[in-house]
Every structure is written in structure tokens, then in C-alpha cells.
Design a protein around this motif. Structure first.
Motif, PDB file in Angstrom:
ATOM      1  N   ARG A 191       7.559  49.110 -33.058  1.00  0.00           N
ATOM      2  CA  ARG A 191       7.387  50.127 -34.105  1.00  0.00           C
ATOM      3  C   ARG A 191       8.111  51.413 -33.756  1.00  0.00           C
ATOM      4  NH1 ARG A 191       0.892  49.271 -35.252  1.00  0.00           N
ATOM      5  NH2 ARG A 191       1.088  47.455 -36.631  1.00  0.00           N
TER       6      ARG A 191
ATOM      7  N   SER B 169       8.195  37.414 -29.935  1.00  0.00           N
ATOM      8  CA  SER B 169       7.587  37.463 -31.258  1.00  0.00           C
ATOM      9  C   SER B 169       7.524  38.892 -31.792  1.00  0.00           C
ATOM     10  CB  SER B 169       6.179  36.864 -31.215  1.00  0.00           C
ATOM     11  OG  SER B 169       5.543  36.965 -32.469  1.00  0.00           O
ATOM     12  N   ALA B 170       7.113  39.820 -30.944  1.00  0.00           N
ATOM     13  CA  ALA B 170       6.931  41.208 -31.384  1.00  0.00           C
ATOM     14  C   ALA B 170       8.242  41.878 -31.755  1.00  0.00           C
ATOM     15  CB  ALA B 170       6.230  42.005 -30.290  1.00  0.00           C
TER      16      ALA B 170
ATOM     17  N   ALA C   2      18.293  38.620 -36.834  1.00  0.00           N
ATOM     18  CA  ALA C   2      17.499  37.433 -37.173  1.00  0.00           C
ATOM     19  C   ALA C   2      18.369  36.182 -37.141  1.00  0.00           C
ATOM     20  CB  ALA C   2      16.857  37.602 -38.545  1.00  0.00           C
TER      21      ALA C   2
ATOM     22  N   PRO D 241      12.586  40.295 -35.936  1.00  0.00           N
ATOM     23  CA  PRO D 241      12.282  40.693 -37.316  1.00  0.00           C
ATOM     24  C   PRO D 241      11.352  39.673 -37.969  1.00  0.00           C
ATOM     25  CG  PRO D 241      14.643  40.809 -36.877  1.00  0.00           C
ATOM     26  CD  PRO D 241      14.025  40.106 -35.709  1.00  0.00           C
ATOM     27  N   SER D 242      10.350  40.129 -38.696  1.00  0.00           N
ATOM     28  CA  SER D 242       9.430  39.215 -39.372  1.00  0.00           C
ATOM     29  C   SER D 242      10.136  38.534 -40.544  1.00  0.00           C
ATOM     30  CB  SER D 242       8.206  39.973 -39.875  1.00  0.00           C
ATOM     31  OG  SER D 242       8.579  40.860 -40.927  1.00  0.00           O
ATOM     32  N   ASP D 243       9.611  37.393 -40.966  1.00  0.00           N
ATOM     33  CA  ASP D 243      10.178  36.702 -42.125  1.00  0.00           C
ATOM     34  C   ASP D 243      10.171  37.610 -43.346  1.00  0.00           C
ATOM     35  OD1 ASP D 243      10.540  34.473 -40.570  1.00  0.00           O
ATOM     36  OD2 ASP D 243       8.714  33.448 -41.252  1.00  0.00           O
ATOM     37  N   GLU D 244       9.096  38.376 -43.475  1.00  0.00           N
ATOM     38  CA  GLU D 244       8.979  39.291 -44.607  1.00  0.00           C
ATOM     39  C   GLU D 244      10.068  40.361 -44.569  1.00  0.00           C
ATOM     40  OE1 GLU D 244       5.683  42.361 -46.613  1.00  0.00           O
ATOM     41  OE2 GLU D 244       5.265  41.359 -44.706  1.00  0.00           O
ATOM     42  N   ALA D 245      10.315  40.902 -43.375  1.00  0.00           N
ATOM     43  CA  ALA D 245      11.337  41.938 -43.233  1.00  0.00           C
ATOM     44  C   ALA D 245      12.723  41.393 -43.532  1.00  0.00           C
ATOM     45  CB  ALA D 245      11.290  42.520 -41.824  1.00  0.00           C
TER      46      ALA D 245
ATOM     47  N   THR E  56       4.039  45.464 -29.665  1.00  0.00           N
ATOM     48  CA  THR E  56       4.028  45.877 -31.071  1.00  0.00           C
ATOM     49  C   THR E  56       4.315  47.367 -31.188  1.00  0.00           C
ATOM     50  OG1 THR E  56       2.463  44.132 -31.668  1.00  0.00           O
ATOM     51  CG2 THR E  56       2.626  46.015 -33.160  1.00  0.00           C
TER      52      THR E  56
ATOM     53  N   ARG F 271      15.352  41.223 -26.895  1.00  0.00           N
ATOM     54  CA  ARG F 271      13.912  41.346 -27.087  1.00  0.00           C
ATOM     55  C   ARG F 271      13.184  41.288 -25.762  1.00  0.00           C
ATOM     56  NH1 ARG F 271      13.256  36.047 -30.366  1.00  0.00           N
ATOM     57  NH2 ARG F 271      14.748  35.503 -28.716  1.00  0.00           N
TER      58      ARG F 271
END
Length: 298
Positions: A219, A238-239, A290, A242-246, A215, A12
Motif C-alpha cells: 500500500r 501474493s501481497a 502482472a 497486482p490483484s485480478d481486480e486491479a 500488505t 516482489r
């Protein structure tokens, strides 16, 4: 995303560190960064090249950097410092050696050949800087060289500042002028199955603008971003994580396809959405990266 052992290696945040700054090399051991590029090229003045080479080699040999991936960026082989840099880097045994201004696969083959002749540790990989007009025209052949194990190529790095300089293209907010080259190189890296790291954001005091560009890079599909200052690390991590949602969605899709009653099915409905088996494969990569990030935090 690279490989560490049998698992993924997050890339990252990739921070450039001037090899001539001994304090910075030591401080890097405490930074929450995925990878460090110890720079012997652009960040080092000609009169400091020899000292920087010695300091970087000593730092890499000394260790103490934990999970951080260590890369030494050497000067070009056509320069007066390049060969000595390469020899010192081979002896220091970093995770990778970054080659500046790679114009075509022949540049990779030359360095890989020297490394082979010197009996360099097979674990030492190559990262290629894509930062010239020729590199843009040859992005496909450069990246696909990775299919030959002897090339050692594991990642490419976008050198947007040099690319801007050599083409006369301005880097503006949103990077519209750079986008064709960025996406071309991304497609080439993905075709070759190697990592691609986005270029730097020059105004390190502009955290908001930097965050927006991170960001954007995430993307686009970049694995991470090169950084010029430690203040950029948190926003970058952070960017590109992977998001928690993903992660939650990925686990749900994976579980659906792993259910015995769905064995052999190519398409399923999950929470009212149609998903294909390729989405489960994509989800496995999301979950793997993740989990790797979580393991480091733990």
C-alpha cells in the motif's frame, strides 16, 4: 519494479541467502522467489568470509537460477573483506552488487569507478542498502545518483534492522516509528525512477504479522520486500502482485483511452468514475508487471 530486457522485472520477493551455506545456495534454485541476495556481510561470520566468497562466486558463475535475479551483497570497502568481495563479484557477473551502509552518493561513485576501471560488464548494476542515519538524511542525493548512467544504481533496499540499531528506534507493530524514513526513501526512489525494496520481518514464524506488513508495504508503494526465510515467499508474492481486480480495471481504463473517439482527451468517465490519462499510464505499469508474473508462472 526493474527492467528485464524490454519488459518489467518483478521484485516482489527478495530473499537473503547466507553465502556460507552451500546447501541453501543450491536450494535457492527451486524457490519461487523473484530475487536472491547472496550475502557475504551480516549473515556470514568473520572466519567464514573467504569460503562464502568462493561459494557465492561459484554459484553465480554456475547459473541454473532461471528467472531469479541474482545479487551479491559484499562487505563494505573499508572492511578487510570488501575489496576482495567486490573483485570476486565483478568476475562472477551477477545481475547486481548490493552495497551495505551507503551513506551518500560518493559511496556509489567509488564502487562504480572501481568497476569501470576493471572493465566490469555494464549489465552489472548496483543496489544500495539504506540503513544508517546518514542514509536517511541523504536519501535524495543517493537515489538521484541513478540519473547518471555511470552510477549503475538500479534499486535501494531498506535495512530496517541496522537503522533501528543505529538510531535506537524500536520497530513495533505497524512500524509507526519507521514510517517517516520509509516514506522519505520511497519518495526519493520514485523521483529517481528506481526500485525500492522494503525491510525484513524478523519473526518468520509469525506468518500473520508478516502478511500484514507485506500488505502495508504494498500500500505504501514498495516494489517488494526482503525476506529471511523461504516460508515467507508465498505471502510476499501474493501481497505485492497486482490483484485480478486491479488488473481488470487497469485494462478497462487503458482501453478507454486507446479508443479512437477518445484520442486527445485528458479526462474520461469509466464505469461512472472520472479517470485521467495518468491513470492509464499507471494502469500500463500494473498490466506489465502482472503479465511478467503470469509469464513466469506459465
Amino acid at each position: 519494479m526493474g527492467q528485464a530486457g524490454n519488459g518489467p522485472r518483478p521484485r516482489r520477493s527478495v530473499l537473503y541467502m547466507p553465502g556460507s551455506n552451500a546447501r541453501a545456495l543450491e536450494k535457492a534454485k527451486t524457490l519461487d522467489v523473484d530475487a536472491l541476495i547472496f550475502d557475504l556481510e551480516d549473515a556470514v561470520a568473520p572466519e567464514a568470509k573467504a569460503t562464502a566468497r568462493e561459494q557465492v562466486a561459484s554459484a553465480v558463475k554456475g547459473g541454473g537460477y532461471g528467472h531469479r535475479e541474482l545479487i551479491i551483497r559484499i562487505n563494505g570497502l573499508t572492511s578487510e573483506w570488501g575489496r576482495a568481495d567486490l573483485d570476486a563479484a565483478i568476475a562472477a557477473k551477477p545481475d547486481a552488487i548490493a552495497l551495505p551502509k551507503v551513506n551518500g552518493p560518493v559511496d556509489l561513485k567509488l564502487v562504480a569507478g572501481i568497476m569501470q576501471a576493471q572493465g566490469a560488464d555494464p549489465a552489472i548494476k548496483l543496489w544500495a542498502m539504506l540503513e544508517t542515519p546518514l542514509a536517511m538524511l541523504n536519501a535524495k542525493s543517493i537515489c538521484l545518483a541513478a540519473r547518471e548512467e555511470s552510477s549503475r544504481l538500479e534499486a535501494v533496499v531498506m535495512g530496517t534492522n541496522d537503522l533501528s540499531k543505529e538510531t535506537g528506534t524500536h520497530i513495533t507493530k505497524g512500524r509507526a516509528e519507521m514510517m517517516p524514513w520509509l516514506m522519505l526513501c520511497l519518495a526519493a526512489a520514485r523521483a529517481a525512477g528506481i526500485s525500492i525494496i522494503d525491510g525484513v520481518y524478523n519473526n518468520f514464524s509469525d506468518i500473520e504479522g508478516f502478511s500484514e506488513e507485506c500488505t502495508q508495504g504494498a500500500r505504501m508503494g514498495m516494489d517488494g520486500k526482503t525476506l529471511i526465510h523461504p516460508s515467507q515467499i508465498d505471502a510476499c508474492n501474493s501481497a505485492f502482485a497486482p490483484s485480478d481486480e486491479a488488473v481488470h480495471w487497469a485494462r478497462k481504463v487503458i482501453a478507454a483511452f486507446e479508443a479512437p473517439e477518445n484520442a486527445g482527451k485528458g479526462v474520461l468517465q469509466v464505469d461512472g468514475k472520472m479517470v485521467e490519462r495518468l491513470h492509464a499510464e499507471m494502469g500500463q505499469k500494473v498490466v506489465a508487471i502482472a503479465d511478467a508474473i503470469a509469464a513466469r508462472a506459465g
